[in-house]
Scaffold this active site. Structure first.
Site, PDB file in Angstrom:
ATOM      1  CD  GLN A 264       3.366  -3.174   7.585  1.00 43.72           C
ATOM      2  OE1 GLN A 264       1.857  -1.999   7.749  1.00 43.72           O
ATOM      3  NE2 GLN A 264       3.417  -3.051   8.749  1.00 43.72           N
ATOM      4  CG  HIS A 267      -2.099  -3.361  10.413  1.00 50.44           C
ATOM      5  ND1 HIS A 267      -2.663  -2.248  10.745  1.00 50.44           N
ATOM      6  CD2 HIS A 267      -0.540  -3.174   9.958  1.00 50.44           C
ATOM      7  CE1 HIS A 267      -1.241  -2.194  11.422  1.00 50.44           C
ATOM      8  NE2 HIS A 267       0.166  -1.984  10.815  1.00 50.44           N
ATOM      9  CD  GLU A 332       2.163   2.411   5.269  1.00 54.64           C
ATOM     10  OE1 GLU A 332       1.408   2.979   6.419  1.00 54.64           O
ATOM     11  OE2 GLU A 332       1.373   1.623   4.614  1.00 54.64           O
ATOM     12  CG  HIS A 333       5.157   0.930   6.274  1.00 53.06           C
ATOM     13  ND1 HIS A 333       3.857   0.825   6.216  1.00 53.06           N
ATOM     14  CD2 HIS A 333       5.583   1.337   7.372  1.00 53.06           C
ATOM     15  CE1 HIS A 333       3.169   0.583   7.383  1.00 53.06           C
ATOM     16  NE2 HIS A 333       4.713   1.485   7.867  1.00 53.06           N
ATOM     17  CG  ASP A 366       4.372   0.093  12.627  1.00 52.65           C
ATOM     18  OD1 ASP A 366       4.000   1.250  11.585  1.00 52.65           O
ATOM     19  OD2 ASP A 366       3.512  -0.602  12.504  1.00 52.65           O
ATOM     20  CG  HIS A 425      -3.560  43.178 -12.159  1.00 52.82           C
ATOM     21  ND1 HIS A 425      -5.422  43.333 -11.808  1.00 52.82           N
ATOM     22  CD2 HIS A 425      -3.097  42.493 -10.707  1.00 52.82           C
ATOM     23  CE1 HIS A 425      -5.592  42.279 -10.869  1.00 52.82           C
ATOM     24  NE2 HIS A 425      -4.462  41.341 -10.235  1.00 52.82           N
TER      25      HIS A 425
END
Length: 433
Positions: A264, A267, A332-333, A366, A425
């Site tokens: 990670q 990135h 996220e992971h 991934d 109504h």
């Protein structure tokens, strides 16, 4: 190579929670300057259509296109790009696509219908969106996996038309991305990017068809534009930097754990990698492995910056404490590299994707495990879910009252409408009573 510096936390320390929250405080912020630029671009594309699209594309992507029709890539070029890819890469992409499609098939939302005791027929219809736009980064970036992960669920959902926009700086397009577009069955590819592409997808031009939803990653300008057009169209999310949390213990190979954190961190400098363990000696071993393996990475300077500013090794009291910390982070992971990961799994409530066991690195998710890699970031896993087929399907309620059913429900609706002060109504309901 100098030693890598990564923060060490201990959940027993009094300031642990405040230090952790400070580390996690990295929600994506979009500057006022970017917002102003994006607003101007969106206004121009709405007002001028293709003329503005050409102007921004030529200026920002250093191109010289004179006719907007030149921005549309012939389908034959996608097929040619696919055929030119190396055989082993085509095989890998095909395997990944098949697995993504197989998983997505299980996500379809089923319609239903039933008759209640009053004879009313109630149900839910499920229909796909008419057209979806997929944003794909261009230039040096090559993310064919994102093309597959975004386009295949839309196609499984039954979306008739998927339109991909991808910038071509200096006229350059990545052949692997184009090959993935062919494999995924994308219907139209238009070589535009940035906020102008998002605006064109949202409102449409003579060349770019308006879509119902825009998905896919992009830079700060793309994120700002997606935020601005939300409501006109749907969007997937405003994604933050990538992140991983690993819960591990002594039986896990420190070298494996180091590379999982690196996966990670490479990135970008804002990516976040955190490892939690109840074993202080294991944390020491992982830190040593991080330093030993850093030189193996071509992007080692990015990894060093990411781990130095955003990374952490956390000493937890026990595995239950580790699970509580992970739930607070809502990553996220999340990897569970444990002797008995299944035992801890029920205690995990917030994570975009959970990778169970030591032989399940996040990197498999991934690319080719099957579940989608488009996941909630920046703690959004507390309330959000991975991209899936359901993102491209709409649910419509069905109501068919019988005469007896209408008479039975009329006084109920009428009384509630009276309480809300909505006389029409109430009358509309009571007319059927």
């Amino acid at each position: 190579m100098s030693a890598l510096k990564i923060q060490r936390f201990d959940s027993r320390e009094a300031d642990f929670s405040s230090r952790l929250d400070a580390l996690l405080d990295r929600a994506p912020e979009i500057s006022a300057d970017i917002t102003t630029v994006v607003d101007d671009i969106i206004a121009a594309v709405r007002a001028e259509g293709d003329a503005a699209l050409l102007r921004y594309t030529n200026r920002l992507d250093r191109r010289a296109v004179t006719d907007a029709a030149e921005l549309v890539l012939p389908h034959a070029e996608l097929e040619a790009a696919w055929n030119r890819l190396p055989d082993d890469l085509r095989a890998a992409l095909s395997t990944a696509a098949d697995r993504i499609r197989q998983y997505a098939e299980h996500q379809k939302i089923a319609p239903f219908q039933f008759t209640d005791r009053l004879g009313n027929q109630l149900g839910q219809r499920v229909t796909p969106m008419d057209r979806v736009g997929l944003y794909v980064p261009g230039g040096k970036a090559a993310y064919p996996s994102s093309v597959l992960m975004n386009a295949i669920p839309a196609k499984v959902a039954g979306v008739p038309e998927v339109v991909m926009v991808v910038p071509a700086p200096d006229g350059v397009l990545n052949p692997v991305v184009l090959g993935a577009a062919f494999l995924a069955g994308i219907d139209r590819v238009i070589t535009i990017g940035g906020a102008q592409a998002v605006a064109a997808l949202a409102w449409g031009t003579d060349t770019v068809p308006a879509v119902d939803k825009i998905v896919g990653p992009g830079n700060a300008y793309v994120a700002a534009a997606k935020r601005r057009v939300f409501g006109r169209v749907g969007i997937d999310s405003i994604a933050g930097p990538s992140e991983i949390v690993v819960i591990s213990e002594a039986g896990s190979d420190p070298r494996w754990m180091a590379m999982d954190l690196f996966s990670q961190a490479e990135h970008d400098e804002l990516a976040q990698s955190i490892l939690i363990s109840p074993d202080a000696y294991h944390l020491d071993a992982v830190e040593a492995a991080l330093n030993a393996r850093l030189a193996e990475l071509p992007r080692h300077e990015i990894v060093r910056a990411s781990l130095g500013h955003r990374g952490a090794l956390i000493h937890a009291r026990d595995l239950n404490d580790a699970a509580a910390i992970a739930n607070h982070i809502a990553p996220e992971h999340l990897e569970l590299a444990l002797d008995d990961p299944e035992a801890l799994l029920p205690k995990i409530r917030h994570a975009g994707a959970i990778f169970i066991g030591r032989h399940t690195p996040e990197a498999l998710g991934d690319y080719c495990a099957g579940p989608n890699h488009v996941l909630p970031t920046s703690r959004a896993a507390r309330f959000s879910s991975p991209l899936g087929v359901y993102e491209f399907q709409k649910r419509t309620s069905l109501i068919a009252c019988s005469p007896d059913g209408a008479r039975a429900l009329a006084p109920v609706a009428g009384r509630i409408a009276d309480a809300e002060g909505l006389a029409a109504h109430a009358a509309s309901a009571r007319d059927r009573g």
